[in-house]
Write an enzyme that holds these catalytic residues in place. Structure first.
Site, PDB file in Angstrom:
ATOM      1  NE  ARG A 144      -3.624   0.055   2.599  1.00 55.13           N
ATOM      2  CZ  ARG A 144      -4.216   0.282   3.792  1.00 55.13           C
ATOM      3  NH1 ARG A 144      -4.100  -0.616   4.772  1.00 55.13           N
ATOM      4  NH2 ARG A 144      -4.898   1.383   4.013  1.00 55.13           N
ATOM      5  CD  GLN A 194     -13.254   6.836   9.220  1.00 56.69           C
ATOM      6  OE1 GLN A 194     -13.525   5.763   9.755  1.00 56.69           O
ATOM      7  NE2 GLN A 194     -14.032   7.364   8.297  1.00 56.69           N
ATOM      8  CG  HIS A 232      -8.171   5.255  11.664  1.00 55.11           C
ATOM      9  ND1 HIS A 232      -9.177   4.940  10.784  1.00 55.11           N
ATOM     10  CD2 HIS A 232      -8.759   5.343  12.881  1.00 55.11           C
ATOM     11  CE1 HIS A 232     -10.332   4.830  11.442  1.00 55.11           C
ATOM     12  NE2 HIS A 232     -10.104   5.085  12.714  1.00 55.11           N
ATOM     13  CB  CYS A 269      10.913   1.997  17.430  1.00 58.25           C
ATOM     14  SG  CYS A 269      11.882   0.742  18.284  1.00 58.25           S
ATOM     15  CB  THR A 276     -16.449   7.381   5.973  1.00 56.64           C
ATOM     16  OG1 THR A 276     -16.293   6.324   6.923  1.00 56.64           O
ATOM     17  CG2 THR A 276     -17.445   8.402   6.498  1.00 56.64           C
ATOM     18  CG  ASN A 296     -20.399   7.883   1.220  1.00 61.35           C
ATOM     19  OD1 ASN A 296     -19.200   8.125   1.378  1.00 61.35           O
ATOM     20  ND2 ASN A 296     -20.904   6.671   1.315  1.00 61.35           N
ATOM     21  CD  GLU A 308     -22.612   2.208  -1.564  1.00 62.28           C
ATOM     22  OE1 GLU A 308     -23.044   1.848  -2.660  1.00 62.28           O
ATOM     23  OE2 GLU A 308     -21.877   1.509  -0.852  1.00 62.28           O
TER      24      GLU A 308
HETATM   25  C1  BV8 Z   1     -11.173   1.265  19.125  1.00 61.46           C
HETATM   26  C2  BV8 Z   1      -5.924   2.001   9.782  1.00 61.46           C
HETATM   27  C3  BV8 Z   1     -11.177   1.226  21.475  1.00 61.46           C
HETATM   28  C4  BV8 Z   1      -5.226   0.822   9.262  1.00 61.46           C
HETATM   29  C5  BV8 Z   1      -8.221   1.431  10.422  1.00 61.46           C
HETATM   30  C6  BV8 Z   1     -15.850  -6.186  17.536  1.00 61.46           C
HETATM   31  C7  BV8 Z   1     -14.622  -6.746  17.829  1.00 61.46           C
HETATM   32  C8  BV8 Z   1     -13.475  -5.942  17.947  1.00 61.46           C
HETATM   33  C9  BV8 Z   1     -13.550  -4.561  17.788  1.00 61.46           C
HETATM   34  C10 BV8 Z   1     -14.770  -4.013  17.499  1.00 61.46           C
HETATM   35  C11 BV8 Z   1     -15.915  -4.818  17.360  1.00 61.46           C
HETATM   36  N1  BV8 Z   1     -16.951  -4.002  17.063  1.00 61.46           N
HETATM   37  C12 BV8 Z   1     -16.506  -2.731  16.993  1.00 61.46           C
HETATM   38  C13 BV8 Z   1     -15.191  -2.706  17.261  1.00 61.46           C
HETATM   39  C14 BV8 Z   1     -14.339  -1.506  17.292  1.00 61.46           C
HETATM   40  C15 BV8 Z   1     -13.537  -1.402  15.984  1.00 61.46           C
HETATM   41  C16 BV8 Z   1     -14.473  -1.383  14.785  1.00 61.46           C
HETATM   42  O1  BV8 Z   1     -15.138  -0.400  14.549  1.00 61.46           O
HETATM   43  N2  BV8 Z   1     -14.500  -2.499  14.050  1.00 61.46           N
HETATM   44  C17 BV8 Z   1     -15.365  -2.577  12.885  1.00 61.46           C
HETATM   45  C18 BV8 Z   1     -14.703  -3.475  11.830  1.00 61.46           C
HETATM   46  C19 BV8 Z   1     -16.712  -3.148  13.328  1.00 61.46           C
HETATM   47  N3  BV8 Z   1     -12.810  -0.164  16.062  1.00 61.46           N
HETATM   48  C20 BV8 Z   1     -11.560  -0.153  16.578  1.00 61.46           C
HETATM   49  O2  BV8 Z   1     -10.960  -1.152  16.919  1.00 61.46           O
HETATM   50  C21 BV8 Z   1     -10.930   1.212  16.754  1.00 61.46           C
HETATM   51  N4  BV8 Z   1     -10.382   1.321  18.051  1.00 61.46           N
HETATM   52  O3  BV8 Z   1     -12.362   1.143  19.099  1.00 61.46           O
HETATM   53  O4  BV8 Z   1     -10.447   1.355  20.266  1.00 61.46           O
HETATM   54  C22 BV8 Z   1     -10.207   1.112  22.568  1.00 61.46           C
HETATM   55  C23 BV8 Z   1     -10.643   1.430  23.833  1.00 61.46           C
HETATM   56  C24 BV8 Z   1      -9.757   1.338  24.877  1.00 61.46           C
HETATM   57  C25 BV8 Z   1      -8.457   0.926  24.637  1.00 61.46           C
HETATM   58  C26 BV8 Z   1      -8.032   0.611  23.360  1.00 61.46           C
HETATM   59  C27 BV8 Z   1      -8.913   0.696  22.308  1.00 61.46           C
HETATM   60  C28 BV8 Z   1      -9.774   1.412  15.784  1.00 61.46           C
HETATM   61  C29 BV8 Z   1     -10.308   1.482  14.390  1.00 61.46           C
HETATM   62  C30 BV8 Z   1      -9.161   1.855  13.440  1.00 61.46           C
HETATM   63  C31 BV8 Z   1      -8.736   0.649  12.653  1.00 61.46           C
HETATM   64  N5  BV8 Z   1      -7.833   1.072  11.598  1.00 61.46           N
HETATM   65  N6  BV8 Z   1      -7.347   1.866   9.499  1.00 61.46           N
HETATM   66  C32 BV8 Z   1      -5.315   0.733   7.768  1.00 61.46           C
HETATM   67  O5  BV8 Z   1      -5.815   1.664   7.084  1.00 61.46           O
HETATM   68  O6  BV8 Z   1      -4.839  -0.294   7.267  1.00 61.46           O
HETATM   69  S1  BV8 Z   1      -9.884   1.416  10.067  1.00 61.46           S
HETATM   70  C33 BV8 Z   1     -10.209   1.262   8.402  1.00 61.46           C
HETATM   71  O7  BV8 Z   1     -11.626   1.477   8.258  1.00 61.46           O
HETATM   72  C34 BV8 Z   1      -9.590   2.318   7.553  1.00 61.46           C
HETATM   73  O8  BV8 Z   1      -8.807   3.228   8.238  1.00 61.46           O
HETATM   74  C35 BV8 Z   1     -10.767   3.106   7.041  1.00 61.46           C
HETATM   75  O9  BV8 Z   1     -10.464   4.432   6.998  1.00 61.46           O
HETATM   76  C36 BV8 Z   1     -11.761   2.844   8.086  1.00 61.46           C
HETATM   77  C37 BV8 Z   1     -13.165   3.189   7.735  1.00 61.46           C
HETATM   78  O10 BV8 Z   1     -13.414   2.735   6.436  1.00 61.46           O
HETATM   79  P1  BV8 Z   1     -13.906   3.818   5.374  1.00 61.46           P
HETATM   80  O11 BV8 Z   1     -12.898   4.896   5.293  1.00 61.46           O
HETATM   81  O12 BV8 Z   1     -15.300   4.191   5.705  1.00 61.46           O
HETATM   82  O13 BV8 Z   1     -13.827   3.007   4.019  1.00 61.46           O
HETATM   83  P2  BV8 Z   1     -14.931   2.018   3.440  1.00 61.46           P
HETATM   84  O14 BV8 Z   1     -14.319   1.271   2.324  1.00 61.46           O
HETATM   85  O15 BV8 Z   1     -15.572   1.267   4.567  1.00 61.46           O
HETATM   86  O16 BV8 Z   1     -16.061   3.009   2.857  1.00 61.46           O
HETATM   87  C38 BV8 Z   1     -15.743   3.830   1.752  1.00 61.46           C
HETATM   88  C39 BV8 Z   1     -16.974   4.656   1.454  1.00 61.46           C
HETATM   89  O17 BV8 Z   1     -16.662   5.557   0.381  1.00 61.46           O
HETATM   90  C40 BV8 Z   1     -18.169   3.842   1.018  1.00 61.46           C
HETATM   91  O18 BV8 Z   1     -19.327   4.294   1.682  1.00 61.46           O
HETATM   92  C41 BV8 Z   1     -18.285   4.132  -0.489  1.00 61.46           C
HETATM   93  O19 BV8 Z   1     -19.632   4.154  -0.931  1.00 61.46           O
HETATM   94  C42 BV8 Z   1     -17.690   5.504  -0.578  1.00 61.46           C
HETATM   95  N7  BV8 Z   1     -17.079   5.806  -1.878  1.00 61.46           N
HETATM   96  C43 BV8 Z   1     -16.436   4.952  -2.715  1.00 61.46           C
HETATM   97  N8  BV8 Z   1     -15.998   5.631  -3.814  1.00 61.46           N
HETATM   98  C44 BV8 Z   1     -16.369   6.928  -3.635  1.00 61.46           C
HETATM   99  C45 BV8 Z   1     -17.051   7.050  -2.416  1.00 61.46           C
HETATM  100  N9  BV8 Z   1     -17.551   8.212  -1.970  1.00 61.46           N
HETATM  101  C46 BV8 Z   1     -17.375   9.297  -2.750  1.00 61.46           C
HETATM  102  N10 BV8 Z   1     -16.726   9.270  -3.939  1.00 61.46           N
HETATM  103  C47 BV8 Z   1     -16.225   8.113  -4.413  1.00 61.46           C
HETATM  104  N11 BV8 Z   1     -15.587   8.080  -5.603  1.00 61.46           N
END
Ligand code: BV8
Length: 241
Positions: free
Chosen positions: A62, A96, A114, A122, A182, A208, A210
């Site tokens: 990436r 994000q 993020h 490190c 998002t 967005n 959608e």
């Molecule tokens: C936390 C960095 C608390 C790395 C990322 C069950 C089990 C375990 C955990 C959880 C759980 N349920 C919930 C959680 C919490 C978890 C979470 O939310 N999980 C999800 C999967 C359910 N969250 C976390 O763990 C977060 N931390 O909660 O900590 C805590 C408390 C105490 C102590 C310690 C911790 C941390 C979350 C961060 C993870 N890292 N990224 C990397 O990038 O590799 S998240 C990852 O998803 C990306 O960063 C991304 O940015 C993020 C969100 O995704 P989107 O950006 O929305 O992208 P996506 O593809 O989903 O959507 C794109 C959109 O764009 C679509 O709607 C599409 O229609 C639209 N689009 C497409 N093309 C276009 C467009 N729009 C306009 N124009 C276009 N052309």
């Protein structure tokens, strides 16, 4: 759609969709990153402990893609930089995304909640450094010289996002909350719109391709590609201000 007559601070949340038309993959679209690899295998601390080489390969690919010459900021990134420059009140972009396209477009008030793919951290001495090369188990830390502990400076699932206090303070005082590109699937970012509504009583809009998972929480929605809709929305905001 007319933009609201708004005066006051703006908070903009962006996700992978704003960078899609710059050539970077999103996560949850049909052809997105999570359709090719499981997040549990490449984007958690447990994955890194279990198979660090696989995680490094995932981020090295990436990072190389981001640094390739055909990836550049698009009109949506530039429109947000223009908004920051001309809006009479503060504009804060909370992304994000771990790419550097907002910076390259000229946005300066920016939080990478993020983390950033062009930084490495490190695991031994916690030093964070700018990083554009591949990372591996044999990469020594420039500071403590230890190998085996360098990781991408990104927030994995289960880790705490960055600068949350500063983000919540900005949301609590905003007049307009704009969400761009998002899916609203990842917390805590997906909950920011609720904070904007209930704490700041801000006007909330999502731009967005959608409707996102949280679309019912927005006052307005503009559906379409970011490179078309974001510049048009910024023009309406600046024209009305
Ligand atoms: C936390 C960095 C608390 C790395 C990322 C069950 C089990 C375990 C955990 C959880 C759980 N349920 C919930 C959680 C919490 C978890 C979470 O939310 N999980 C999800 C999967 C359910 N969250 C976390 O763990 C977060 N931390 O909660 O900590 C805590 C408390 C105490 C102590 C310690 C911790 C941390 C979350 C961060 C993870 N890292 N990224 C990397 O990038 O590799 S998240 C990852 O998803 C990306 O960063 C991304 O940015 C993020 C969100 O995704 P989107 O950006 O929305 O992208 P996506 O593809 O989903 O959507 C794109 C959109 O764009 C679509 O709607 C599409 O229609 C639209 N689009 C497409 N093309 C276009 C467009 N729009 C306009 N124009 C276009 N052309």
């Amino acid at each position: 759609m007319t933009s609201p007559i708004v005066s006051g601070p703006i908070v903009v949340l962006t996700g992978a969709g704003i960078s899609k038309e710059s050539g970077l993959d999103t996560f949850r679209d049909a052809d997105g990153i999570w359709s090719k690899v499981r997040l549990e295998d490449v984007a958690t601390p447990e994955a890194f402990a279990r198979d660090p080489a696989r995680v490094h390969d995932f981020y090295n690919a990436r990072r190389r893609s981001l640094l390739s010459s055909d990836v550049a900021p698009n009109p949506a990134h530039f429109a947000l930089a223009r908004l920051e420059e001309h809006w009479a009140h503060e504009v804060l972009v909370v992304t994000q995304n771990i790419d550097d396209l907002h910076e390259r477009a000229g946005t300066s008030r920016l939080i990478h909640m993020h983390g950033e793919m062009l930084k490495a951290r490190c695991g031994t001495c916690a030093r964070v450094v700018a990083w554009k090369d591949d990372l591996g188990l044999d990469t020594p830390c420039p500071s403590c010289k230890q190998s085996g502990a360098m990781r991408p400076d990104v927030v994995w699932f289960g880790e705490m996002p960055l600068e949350m206090d500063r983000i919540y303070r900005a949301i609590a005082g905003c007049a307009l909350f704009i969400s761009i590109g998002t899916s609203g699937n990842v917390t805590p970012a997906a909950g920011f719109v609720r904070e904007a509504r209930e704490i700041a009583h801000a006007h909330t809009v999502e731009l967005n391709l959608e409707p996102s998972a949280g679309h019912t929480m927005f006052d307005d929605a503009v559906l379409g590609p970011a490179t078309i809709e974001v510049p048009a929305y910024v023009d309406r905001l600046l024209g009305a201000s």
